[in-house]
Motif scaffolding. Structure first.
Motif, PDB file in Angstrom:
ATOM      1  N   GLU A  92       1.806  15.367  16.439  1.00  0.00           N
ATOM      2  CA  GLU A  92       1.172  14.515  17.452  1.00  0.00           C
ATOM      3  C   GLU A  92       1.935  13.212  17.681  1.00  0.00           C
ATOM      4  OE1 GLU A  92      -0.741  15.539  14.607  1.00  0.00           O
ATOM      5  OE2 GLU A  92      -1.185  17.382  15.699  1.00  0.00           O
ATOM      6  N   GLY A  93       3.011  12.977  16.952  1.00  0.00           N
ATOM      7  CA  GLY A  93       3.769  11.739  17.062  1.00  0.00           C
ATOM      8  C   GLY A  93       3.842  11.026  15.719  1.00  0.00           C
ATOM      9  N   VAL A  94       4.553   9.910  15.695  1.00  0.00           N
ATOM     10  CA  VAL A  94       4.716   9.149  14.453  1.00  0.00           C
ATOM     11  C   VAL A  94       3.430   8.403  14.138  1.00  0.00           C
ATOM     12  CG1 VAL A  94       6.042   7.321  13.334  1.00  0.00           C
ATOM     13  CG2 VAL A  94       7.186   8.903  14.877  1.00  0.00           C
ATOM     14  N   ARG A  95       3.046   8.400  12.850  1.00  0.00           N
ATOM     15  CA  ARG A  95       1.833   7.705  12.428  1.00  0.00           C
ATOM     16  C   ARG A  95       1.964   7.263  10.977  1.00  0.00           C
ATOM     17  NH1 ARG A  95      -3.231  11.527  11.669  1.00  0.00           N
ATOM     18  NH2 ARG A  95      -3.878   9.724  10.513  1.00  0.00           N
ATOM     19  N   TYR A  96       1.137   6.288  10.602  1.00  0.00           N
ATOM     20  CA  TYR A  96       1.093   5.842   9.215  1.00  0.00           C
ATOM     21  C   TYR A  96       0.225   6.807   8.425  1.00  0.00           C
ATOM     22  CZ  TYR A  96       3.291   1.412  10.262  1.00  0.00           C
ATOM     23  OH  TYR A  96       4.195   0.456  10.634  1.00  0.00           O
TER      24      TYR A  96
ATOM     25  N   LEU B 264       0.813  -1.215   0.000  1.00  0.00           N
ATOM     26  CA  LEU B 264       0.000   0.000   0.000  1.00  0.00           C
ATOM     27  C   LEU B 264       0.847   1.266   0.000  1.00  0.00           C
ATOM     28  CD1 LEU B 264      -2.702  -1.151   2.559  1.00  0.00           C
ATOM     29  CD2 LEU B 264      -3.060  -0.706   0.116  1.00  0.00           C
ATOM     30  N   ARG B 265       2.157   1.076   0.178  1.00  0.00           N
ATOM     31  CA  ARG B 265       3.116   2.188   0.204  1.00  0.00           C
ATOM     32  C   ARG B 265       2.782   3.194   1.309  1.00  0.00           C
ATOM     33  NH1 ARG B 265       6.574   2.061  -4.231  1.00  0.00           N
ATOM     34  NH2 ARG B 265       7.021   4.265  -4.063  1.00  0.00           N
ATOM     35  N   LEU B 266       2.322   2.667   2.436  1.00  0.00           N
ATOM     36  CA  LEU B 266       2.046   3.532   3.577  1.00  0.00           C
ATOM     37  C   LEU B 266       3.363   3.946   4.213  1.00  0.00           C
ATOM     38  CD1 LEU B 266      -1.013   1.788   5.254  1.00  0.00           C
ATOM     39  CD2 LEU B 266      -0.974   3.793   3.793  1.00  0.00           C
ATOM     40  N   ALA B 267       3.460   5.200   4.574  1.00  0.00           N
ATOM     41  CA  ALA B 267       4.677   5.731   5.172  1.00  0.00           C
ATOM     42  C   ALA B 267       4.432   6.029   6.643  1.00  0.00           C
ATOM     43  CB  ALA B 267       5.093   7.007   4.442  1.00  0.00           C
ATOM     44  N   ARG B 268       5.368   5.670   7.474  1.00  0.00           N
ATOM     45  CA  ARG B 268       5.320   5.992   8.900  1.00  0.00           C
ATOM     46  C   ARG B 268       6.062   7.310   9.043  1.00  0.00           C
ATOM     47  NH1 ARG B 268       7.906   3.871  13.856  1.00  0.00           N
ATOM     48  NH2 ARG B 268       6.323   4.047  15.455  1.00  0.00           N
ATOM     49  N   VAL B 269       5.327   8.380   9.287  1.00  0.00           N
ATOM     50  CA  VAL B 269       5.903   9.722   9.241  1.00  0.00           C
ATOM     51  C   VAL B 269       5.751  10.447  10.575  1.00  0.00           C
ATOM     52  CG1 VAL B 269       5.487   9.948   6.760  1.00  0.00           C
ATOM     53  CG2 VAL B 269       3.778  10.749   8.365  1.00  0.00           C
ATOM     54  N   PRO B 270       6.710  11.333  10.872  1.00  0.00           N
ATOM     55  CA  PRO B 270       6.582  12.140  12.086  1.00  0.00           C
ATOM     56  C   PRO B 270       5.554  13.248  11.874  1.00  0.00           C
ATOM     57  CG  PRO B 270       8.617  12.677  10.919  1.00  0.00           C
ATOM     58  CD  PRO B 270       7.958  11.544  10.173  1.00  0.00           C
ATOM     59  N   THR B 271       4.704  13.466  12.866  1.00  0.00           N
ATOM     60  CA  THR B 271       3.736  14.561  12.858  1.00  0.00           C
ATOM     61  C   THR B 271       3.860  15.273  14.200  1.00  0.00           C
ATOM     62  OG1 THR B 271       1.915  13.329  13.867  1.00  0.00           O
ATOM     63  CG2 THR B 271       2.160  13.135  11.455  1.00  0.00           C
TER      64      THR B 271
END
Length: 157
Positions: free
Chosen positions: A58-62, A49-56
């Protein structure tokens, strides 16, 4: 194959509806929906699905690549990823080669694609290398400077 597509749809719905920060959290949410998946299956699904775990903030999220609200989000995504993942950047002609730590290239490639730079024709992301195809040598220089600056690097290749 229909089950796989339905599972992929469930994963996309979950990560778009709420902040999901880990595979284990996502696995539990899928289980609540009736999908008992192993960690290896979920890992393959996330890759496909090419989901990326990225910093935001609010914290890291997919996140689903390209699902942000525009250039500001794409820039923030790259600015968050590059200092952590980029090892080296070099180029010739219309081509840039960006080296990442193992496993980082596809995420960086997708983030560059979602940026929507008109100077970039496209990217190819492997395990630890991203090939960036630019419109011209001048475009390559512009993209090179932007990537280098986002990564916080003064003098690359």
């Amino acid at each position: 194959m229909a089950n796989k597509q339905e599972r992929h749809n469930a994963i996309l719905e979950l990560v778009q509806a709420r902040a999901v920060g880990s595979q284990e959290e996502l696995r539990r949410l899928l289980l609540q929906r009736g999908w008992a998946v192993t960690q290896s299956t979920l890992s393959r699904d996330l890759h496909e699905l090419r989901l990326a775990r990225v910093p935001t903030p609010e914290g890291v999220r997919y996140e689903v690549p390209g699902s942000g609200a525009g250039a500001r989000e794409a820039r923030a995504l790259l600015e968050g990823l590059l200092p952590q993942l980029m090892m080296r950047l070099d180029g010739v002609g219309e081509l840039l080669v960006l080296h990442t730590f193992p496993g980082g290239a596809q995420t960086v490639s997708e983030a560059i694609d979602s940026k929507g730079w008109s100077d970039v024709l496209g990217t190819i992301g492997g395990e630890n290398t991203v090939l960036i195809v630019c419109r011209s040598s001048a475009a390559r220089e512009r993209i090179y400077r932007q990537l280098r600056d986002m990564a916080g690097r003064a003098g690359e290749g």
